[in-house]
Write a protein that holds these residues in place. Structure first.
Motif, PDB file in Angstrom:
ATOM      1  N   VAL A  10      39.350  48.397  34.022  1.00 21.65           N
ATOM      2  CA  VAL A  10      39.394  48.619  35.470  1.00 21.65           C
ATOM      3  C   VAL A  10      38.806  50.000  35.764  1.00 21.65           C
ATOM      4  CG1 VAL A  10      40.851  48.656  37.534  1.00 21.65           C
ATOM      5  CG2 VAL A  10      41.498  47.229  35.566  1.00 21.65           C
ATOM      6  N   PRO A  11      37.500  50.087  36.063  1.00 25.46           N
ATOM      7  CA  PRO A  11      36.911  51.392  36.390  1.00 25.46           C
ATOM      8  C   PRO A  11      37.243  51.783  37.825  1.00 25.46           C
ATOM      9  CG  PRO A  11      35.234  49.687  36.529  1.00 25.46           C
ATOM     10  CD  PRO A  11      36.500  49.004  36.070  1.00 25.46           C
ATOM     11  N   ALA A  17      42.641  53.632  47.292  1.00 25.13           N
ATOM     12  CA  ALA A  17      43.117  52.765  48.371  1.00 25.13           C
ATOM     13  C   ALA A  17      42.865  51.293  48.071  1.00 25.13           C
ATOM     14  CB  ALA A  17      42.448  53.150  49.687  1.00 25.13           C
ATOM     15  N   TRP A  18      41.829  51.009  47.273  1.00 21.66           N
ATOM     16  CA  TRP A  18      41.511  49.626  46.912  1.00 21.66           C
ATOM     17  C   TRP A  18      42.300  49.146  45.697  1.00 21.66           C
ATOM     18  CZ3 TRP A  18      38.089  47.064  50.046  1.00 21.66           C
ATOM     19  CH2 TRP A  18      37.222  47.834  50.828  1.00 21.66           C
ATOM     20  N   LEU A  19      42.721  50.064  44.859  1.00 20.33           N
ATOM     21  CA  LEU A  19      43.252  49.716  43.545  1.00 20.33           C
ATOM     22  C   LEU A  19      44.472  48.788  43.590  1.00 20.33           C
ATOM     23  CD1 LEU A  19      42.987  50.098  40.499  1.00 20.33           C
ATOM     24  CD2 LEU A  19      44.303  52.231  40.714  1.00 20.33           C
ATOM     25  N   PRO A  20      45.443  48.969  44.484  1.00 20.89           N
ATOM     26  CA  PRO A  20      46.589  48.042  44.483  1.00 20.89           C
ATOM     27  C   PRO A  20      46.180  46.587  44.679  1.00 20.89           C
ATOM     28  CG  PRO A  20      47.076  49.985  45.802  1.00 20.89           C
ATOM     29  CD  PRO A  20      45.616  50.052  45.473  1.00 20.89           C
ATOM     30  N   ARG A  21      45.184  46.344  45.517  1.00 17.44           N
ATOM     31  CA  ARG A  21      44.723  44.975  45.753  1.00 17.44           C
ATOM     32  C   ARG A  21      44.154  44.374  44.476  1.00 17.44           C
ATOM     33  NH1 ARG A  21      39.679  42.652  49.180  1.00 17.44           N
ATOM     34  NH2 ARG A  21      38.608  44.077  47.779  1.00 17.44           N
ATOM     35  N   ALA A  22      43.347  45.164  43.746  1.00 18.14           N
ATOM     36  CA  ALA A  22      42.767  44.669  42.499  1.00 18.14           C
ATOM     37  C   ALA A  22      43.855  44.364  41.473  1.00 18.14           C
ATOM     38  CB  ALA A  22      41.783  45.694  41.941  1.00 18.14           C
ATOM     39  N   LEU A  23      44.804  45.275  41.323  1.00 17.20           N
ATOM     40  CA  LEU A  23      45.850  45.082  40.318  1.00 17.20           C
ATOM     41  C   LEU A  23      46.794  43.946  40.702  1.00 17.20           C
ATOM     42  CD1 LEU A  23      46.622  48.796  39.393  1.00 17.20           C
ATOM     43  CD2 LEU A  23      45.164  47.149  38.196  1.00 17.20           C
ATOM     44  N   ASP A  24      46.972  43.720  41.987  1.00 22.32           N
ATOM     45  CA  ASP A  24      47.781  42.582  42.423  1.00 22.32           C
ATOM     46  C   ASP A  24      47.149  41.274  41.948  1.00 22.32           C
ATOM     47  OD1 ASP A  24      49.909  41.326  44.172  1.00 22.32           O
ATOM     48  OD2 ASP A  24      48.110  40.576  45.182  1.00 22.32           O
ATOM     49  N   GLY A  25      45.812  41.174  42.062  1.00 25.43           N
ATOM     50  CA  GLY A  25      45.126  39.983  41.568  1.00 25.43           C
ATOM     51  C   GLY A  25      45.225  39.847  40.060  1.00 25.43           C
ATOM     52  N   TRP A  97      40.357  39.351  41.844  1.00 24.02           N
ATOM     53  CA  TRP A  97      40.343  38.075  41.124  1.00 24.02           C
ATOM     54  C   TRP A  97      41.295  37.083  41.783  1.00 24.02           C
ATOM     55  CZ3 TRP A  97      41.323  39.987  35.411  1.00 24.02           C
ATOM     56  CH2 TRP A  97      40.140  40.543  34.900  1.00 24.02           C
ATOM     57  N   ALA A  98      40.902  35.813  41.814  1.00 26.64           N
ATOM     58  CA  ALA A  98      41.831  34.733  42.138  1.00 26.64           C
ATOM     59  C   ALA A  98      42.702  34.458  40.907  1.00 26.64           C
ATOM     60  CB  ALA A  98      41.057  33.486  42.542  1.00 26.64           C
ATOM     61  N   PRO A  99      43.872  33.836  41.071  1.00 20.15           N
ATOM     62  CA  PRO A  99      44.788  33.653  39.939  1.00 20.15           C
ATOM     63  C   PRO A  99      44.197  32.900  38.750  1.00 20.15           C
ATOM     64  CG  PRO A  99      45.951  33.298  41.998  1.00 20.15           C
ATOM     65  CD  PRO A  99      44.497  33.445  42.352  1.00 20.15           C
ATOM     66  N   ASP A 100      43.246  32.002  38.984  1.00 24.57           N
ATOM     67  CA  ASP A 100      42.695  31.214  37.880  1.00 24.57           C
ATOM     68  C   ASP A 100      41.407  31.804  37.302  1.00 24.57           C
ATOM     69  OD1 ASP A 100      41.311  30.746  40.221  1.00 24.57           O
ATOM     70  OD2 ASP A 100      41.005  28.602  39.859  1.00 24.57           O
ATOM     71  N   HIS A 101      41.103  33.055  37.637  1.00 26.84           N
ATOM     72  CA  HIS A 101      39.825  33.652  37.228  1.00 26.84           C
ATOM     73  C   HIS A 101      39.708  33.754  35.707  1.00 26.84           C
ATOM     74  CE1 HIS A 101      36.240  36.153  37.482  1.00 26.84           C
ATOM     75  NE2 HIS A 101      36.825  37.058  36.713  1.00 26.84           N
ATOM     76  N   LEU A 102      40.658  34.410  35.058  1.00 29.49           N
ATOM     77  CA  LEU A 102      40.565  34.562  33.608  1.00 29.49           C
ATOM     78  C   LEU A 102      40.597  33.210  32.905  1.00 29.49           C
ATOM     79  CD1 LEU A 102      42.751  37.691  32.711  1.00 29.49           C
ATOM     80  CD2 LEU A 102      40.256  37.471  32.660  1.00 29.49           C
ATOM     81  N   THR A 176      35.893  32.292  41.728  1.00 30.12           N
ATOM     82  CA  THR A 176      37.242  32.772  41.418  1.00 30.12           C
ATOM     83  C   THR A 176      37.389  34.283  41.586  1.00 30.12           C
ATOM     84  OG1 THR A 176      36.656  32.930  39.071  1.00 30.12           O
ATOM     85  CG2 THR A 176      37.705  30.875  39.814  1.00 30.12           C
ATOM     86  N   CYS A 177      36.431  34.925  42.249  1.00 34.20           N
ATOM     87  CA  CYS A 177      36.565  36.370  42.441  1.00 34.20           C
ATOM     88  C   CYS A 177      35.797  36.805  43.682  1.00 34.20           C
ATOM     89  CB  CYS A 177      36.083  37.140  41.215  1.00 34.20           C
ATOM     90  SG  CYS A 177      34.342  36.910  40.820  1.00 34.20           S
TER      91      CYS A 177
END
Length: 601
Positions: A10-11, A17-25, A97-102, A176-177
């Motif tokens: 995660v760079p 301000a954006w990071l919580p949204r990314a980590l939530d995904g 990411w959407a939940p099924d991305h990985l 998915t993202c």
């Protein structure tokens, strides 16, 4: 117990301000056997990034932070080194990411022949290369290209292409993202079509060293090689004036070293809102220390400037005005080129007018621009304080390169060159020239998208309609101007109309301007092709007539005729070689220093 299957890198830089949204995904993934490392690449507020990670109730997410910005490649390599899972995925802090991305990516990688899996994006990125957020790949020994080698928006060049020899790429066939478009994206800081470019990138990430830089809009620039001669040069110990450079230096920034060569001390204070091709510091050729742009009001006392030399174009106006307002007692020279009309459109004419009228001296690019300001600010400005000096003339050093044999000496046909934007040219015009045996060679950003690339469509049409007479070349830097461009018979200035009827008040910027390509072509000994506008006031046309360096035309037949005359006599080329020294900054440096000295405290 086996380790995690996926390493998530995660760079983040200045995107807390954006990071919580990314980590939530990330935490919502249906695949749960992953490890993640957030790599903070010198964010200006690292405590904000740390607070986001510390607030997560998940030990799978770790934070690595460094104080200085080292670039995307080094950041991703740090993430690779800090993890060990056999599959690597990327989640930039501003993406989701959407939940099924990985799960979707791992499904593709279940095929042992697949080395890189790629998902769809909720909104296309309009790039030829895959974005970080949509990719997972097998871990290999390959490394991301780091800043010392190249900074680029093209991720194929930085890494993806290296995986091609290890297997094939597969698409999941699913979206998915989300790749998030916003002003703070790294790719936008690189690409000129999104108001980025080399100097926007340099300023945003506070890059202290010269760059090897590539934009998919404009090609490659190697500042390391270009400016080595200046970085390695020994300059005299400064014992003259202390000059504070304010704003941006536009083209040919190394010109300021003419003052350093004369024993004057230079310090830089740069606008945070420049253009991609408007040079700001840290300057890639060195020898000009910078003030910190966050604390400059307190820092100005250290260099104790004898004079402020603020410059050069419209994007520097608000910052130059702020500096002038902060230090009204320091002698101030406002050096302005382009363009008063742009400042008017931006609503910044009052600021520009204050700079012109309030400066201790004001230098403009041409006599016509000087006279335009004298009229536009009649009663507010003393005409005696207005002078003329084109602010982005090149340094004389570039003139010493060897000249090349002309192409026309071999084939008997005239060869013309466009350096930079082909302003006013189109497919029909180039085809008409080709029918008359005239070659057109285009250098630089001729395929750039966006506002600087509206000619892309007609270029392909011209290449198809006039094969062998329309030629496209990479951008040419100052180190190659003389050797590369001396192969041609004439250079093109802007093919633009003029309808001011000799009335200065009606003059457009194109009427007042001295184009930056003028000294470039003169350096190579080329006369200039310029539309003939009888009865119109056009600054560059006046200069060409005075110097004998103009080839004036009113039609395609006229172009063919003046080129035939030039090939027969080479009068324009001789005139260009005779005046080219005058179109270097060095030729005017002593006069500039004399002005500074007369104003110094």
């Amino acid at each position: 117990m086996s380790g995690p299957r996926v390493a998530v890198v995660v760079p983040v830089h200045d995107q807390s301000a954006w990071l919580p949204r990314a980590l939530d995904g990330l935490l919502a993934q249906t695949v749960t056997d992953w490890e993640a490392v957030v790599v903070d690449d010198g964010s200006p507020a690292p405590e904000a990034v740390a607070a986001v990670v510390a607030g997560l109730p998940d030990a799978r997410v770790r934070l690595l932070a460094r104080a200085d910005n080292r670039g995307l490649g080094a950041t991703l390599n740090t993430g690779l080194d800090a993890t060990g899972a056999p599959v690597v995925a990327y989640l930039p802090a501003d993406d989701v990411w959407a939940p099924d991305h990985l799960g979707a990516l791992l499904g593709c990688l279940a095929d042992p022949e697949v080395v890189l899996a790629r998902s769809g994006l909720s909104e296309p990125s309009d790039t030829q290369y895959a974005q970080l957020v949509q990719v997972a790949h097998r871990r290999t020994a390959h490394r991301w290209t780091e800043r010392a080698e190249l900074e680029a928006d093209d991720l194929d060049r930085l890494f993806w292409h290296r995986l091609a020899g290890s297997g094939r790429t597969a698409d999941t066939g699913r979206v998915t993202c989300t790749w998030t478009r916003h002003a703070g994206q790294r790719s936008r800081a690189i690409r000129e079509s999104t108001d980025g470019g080399l100097n926007v990138f340099r300023s945003r990430y506070r890059v202290a060293q010269p760059l090897r830089f590539a934009s998919t809009d404009s090609g490659d620039v190697d500042e390391v090689a270009r400016y080595a001669r200046f970085r390695d040069r020994t300059y005299p110990e400064p014992d003259g004036l202390s000059v504070l450079l304010v704003g941006e230096l536009a083209f040919n920034p190394e010109r300021v070293l003419t003052l350093r060569e004369r024993g004057h001390r230079l310090t830089g204070l740069w606008t945070p809102d420049g253009l991609g091709d408007s040079t700001v510091g840290p300057l890639p050729f060195g020898h000009v220390p910078d003030l910190d742009r966050d604390t400059w009001r307190d820092g100005v006392a250290a260099p104790a400037p004898d004079v402020v030399w603020a410059q050069l174009n419209w994007r520097a106006v608000p910052f130059a005005h702020a500096v002038r307002s902060a230090f009204p007692d320091v002698p101030f020279v406002w050096h302005f080129k382009e363009a008063p009309q742009r400042s008017m459109v931006r609503g910044e004419w009052p600021l520009l007018a204050d700079l012109v009228t309030g400066a201790d001296a004001c230098l403009l690019a041409t006599a016509e621009e000087r006279d335009w300001f004298a009229g536009a600010l009649r009663g507010r400005v003393d005409p005696a304080r207005l002078g003329v000096l084109d602010g982005d003339l090149p340094k004389r050093d570039w003139l010493d390169a060897p000249r090349s044999a002309r192409l026309s000496d071999a084939d008997g046909q005239p060869h013309t060159v466009v350096v930079g934007r082909p302003a006013g040219l189109d497919a029909e015009w180039l085809v008409e020239l080709a029918r008359r045996g005239v070659h057109t060679h285009l250098y630089g950003r001729v395929r750039a998208p966006g506002p600087t690339g509206s000619w892309t469509g007609w270029l392909d049409e011209a290449l198809a309609a006039a094969p062998g007479h329309v030629h496209v070349h990479p951008a040419v830097g100052p180190e190659s101007w003389v050797t590369e461009l001396s192969r041609y018979d004439a250079g093109w200035l802007h093919r633009l109309p003029s309808d001011n009827d000799g009335e200065l008040r009606r003059a457009s910027w194109d009427d007042l301007n001295s184009p930056a390509r003028l000294p470039v072509c003169l350096a190579a000994g080329l006369p200039l092709l310029q539309p003939d506008h009888p009865g119109q006031l056009v600054s560059v046309a006046r200069a060409l007539r005075e110097d004998g360096t103009g080839l004036f035309y009113d039609s395609a037949d006229g172009v063919a005729d003046v080129l035939a005359g030039e090939l027969a006599t080479r009068a324009g080329a001789r005139a260009a070689l005779a005046v080219r020294e005058r179109y270097t900054f060095d030729a005017h440096a002593d006069r500039l220093v004399e002005l500074f000295g007369s104003l110094a405290r």
